[in-house]
Scaffold this active site. Structure first.
Site, PDB file in Angstrom:
ATOM      1  N   ASP A  39       0.811  -1.211   0.000  1.00 29.77           N
ATOM      2  CA  ASP A  39       0.000   0.000   0.000  1.00 29.77           C
ATOM      3  C   ASP A  39       0.851   1.271   0.000  1.00 29.77           C
ATOM      4  O   ASP A  39       0.700   2.124  -0.870  1.00 29.77           O
ATOM      5  CB  ASP A  39      -0.924  -0.007   1.226  1.00 29.77           C
ATOM      6  N   THR A  67      -4.873   2.978  -0.631  1.00 31.79           N
ATOM      7  CA  THR A  67      -4.658   2.390  -1.955  1.00 31.79           C
ATOM      8  C   THR A  67      -5.145   0.946  -1.993  1.00 31.79           C
ATOM      9  O   THR A  67      -5.800   0.527  -2.961  1.00 31.79           O
ATOM     10  CB  THR A  67      -3.168   2.470  -2.325  1.00 31.79           C
ATOM     11  N   ASP A  68      -4.841   0.179  -0.961  1.00 32.68           N
ATOM     12  CA  ASP A  68      -5.330  -1.201  -0.883  1.00 32.68           C
ATOM     13  C   ASP A  68      -6.857  -1.245  -0.960  1.00 32.68           C
ATOM     14  O   ASP A  68      -7.447  -1.994  -1.749  1.00 32.68           O
ATOM     15  CB  ASP A  68      -4.895  -1.850   0.435  1.00 32.68           C
ATOM     16  N   LEU A  69      -7.490  -0.467  -0.089  1.00 34.27           N
ATOM     17  CA  LEU A  69      -8.950  -0.505   0.003  1.00 34.27           C
ATOM     18  C   LEU A  69      -9.611  -0.022  -1.286  1.00 34.27           C
ATOM     19  O   LEU A  69     -10.607  -0.597  -1.741  1.00 34.27           O
ATOM     20  CB  LEU A  69      -9.413   0.348   1.187  1.00 34.27           C
TER      21      LEU A  69
END
Length: 296
Positions: A39, A67-69
């Site tokens: 991330d 960014t991950d989510l």
């Protein structure tokens, strides 16, 4: 990504309706395709950390894995689109989502300013580049976010703060003047906001039409009446917890006719892989082969 593509090819031969979703750091091709995805690393490389932090100071990561989510949310939308396409065509497809591409897409207005005007993005902390005041202010106990987006609102804000004469000063008289003299104005506002508690300011701002809100910690978020009213917490049975239950976040979006519900606890890692693949026609022998090849 070669194993991912191999897995998709094998699965599609068995069932052409299958929808296969791949989430990676940088996508399945290009010079960075083999790099692992994290991330903060992709957030840095795709510009997010360049934009986050206080003015004149170093970059700061977000408090959550933005960014991950966001990559998961983009993939979610793509899966729904692929399901709709399959409903029309009868054919599935492979979906590629990556952290890097997601974060580039999230640059939004900063990207447009650079691409079309070569205007470099910069860090503003909690401030706004073109609306002043619009910031987080320390109160007697916590913080509050407040702003004034036009001259009328600025006069109202100054009146609530007990300093209506500020709105008549030449250096703060209009929006551009406030932008040009933001440091002078914020120094004055900082000294005023710290005189009362957040709840006292909230009571004064109530009904004014100004943009404002407290910066809540986790305790205040989950004591918030709107959190309860919108059913943002759900408890499900969970045998591994000492309490016998697990508290989960509720769905962010509600629908009128098909109310979303949480029907089961979160699965353990790989708990339903075999079950899902068997539904698509993968038998035990083929599943063993996929495991041996590292596909699943």
């Amino acid at each position: 990504m070669e194993k991912m593509n191999l897995g998709y090819d094998v699965l599609r031969e068995v069932n052409p309706r299958i929808i296969f979703t791949s989430v990676s750091g940088y996508g399945p091709d290009g010079p960075f395709a083999s790099r692992a995805g994290y991330d903060m690393i992709t957030g840095a490389e795709a510009g997010l950390l360049h934009l986050q932090g206080e003015r004149g100071r170093g970059p700061v990561k977000a408090g959550i894995a933005v960014t991950d989510l966001s990559t998961g949310l983009y993939a979610h939308g793509a899966i729904l689109a692929a399901l709709h396409a399959r409903h029309r065509t009868g054919v599935g497809q492979k979906i590629d989502a990556s952290l890097f591409e997601t974060q580039v897409a999230l640059l939004m207005h900063s990207a447009m300013a650079w691409l079309n005007q070569k205007q470099e993005g910069t860090r503003w902390g909690a401030q706004h580049p073109s609306v002043v005041p619009y910031d987080a202010f320390k109160t007697k106990d916590l913080y509050i976010v407040c702003g004034a987006v036009n001259d009328k609102q600025f006069l109202k804000l100054c009146t609530i703060l007990g300093k209506p004469e500020l709105a008549k000063e030449e250096r703060f008289g209009d929006g551009q003047s406030r932008v040009d003299n933001r440091d002078d104005l914020h120094a004055i506002l900082d000294d005023l906001f710290v005189l009362k508690t957040t709840d006292e300011w909230m009571a004064l701002f109530d009904g004014t039409g100004l943009p404002y809100g407290p910066i809540n910690n986790m305790e205040r978020v989950f004591e918030h009446p709107q959190t309860e009213a919108r059913e943002m917490v759900h408890d499900v049975p969970y045998e591994h917890a000492t309490s016998g239950k697990l508290s989960l976040l509720g769905p962010a979006v509600k629908m009128s006719d098909t109310k979303p519900t949480i029907r089961r606890r979160p699965p353990l890692h790989g708990e339903h892989t075999a079950e899902v693949l068997q539904e698509y026609g993968i038998d035990a022998r083929e599943l063993d082969a996929l495991k041996k090849d590292g596909v699943v």
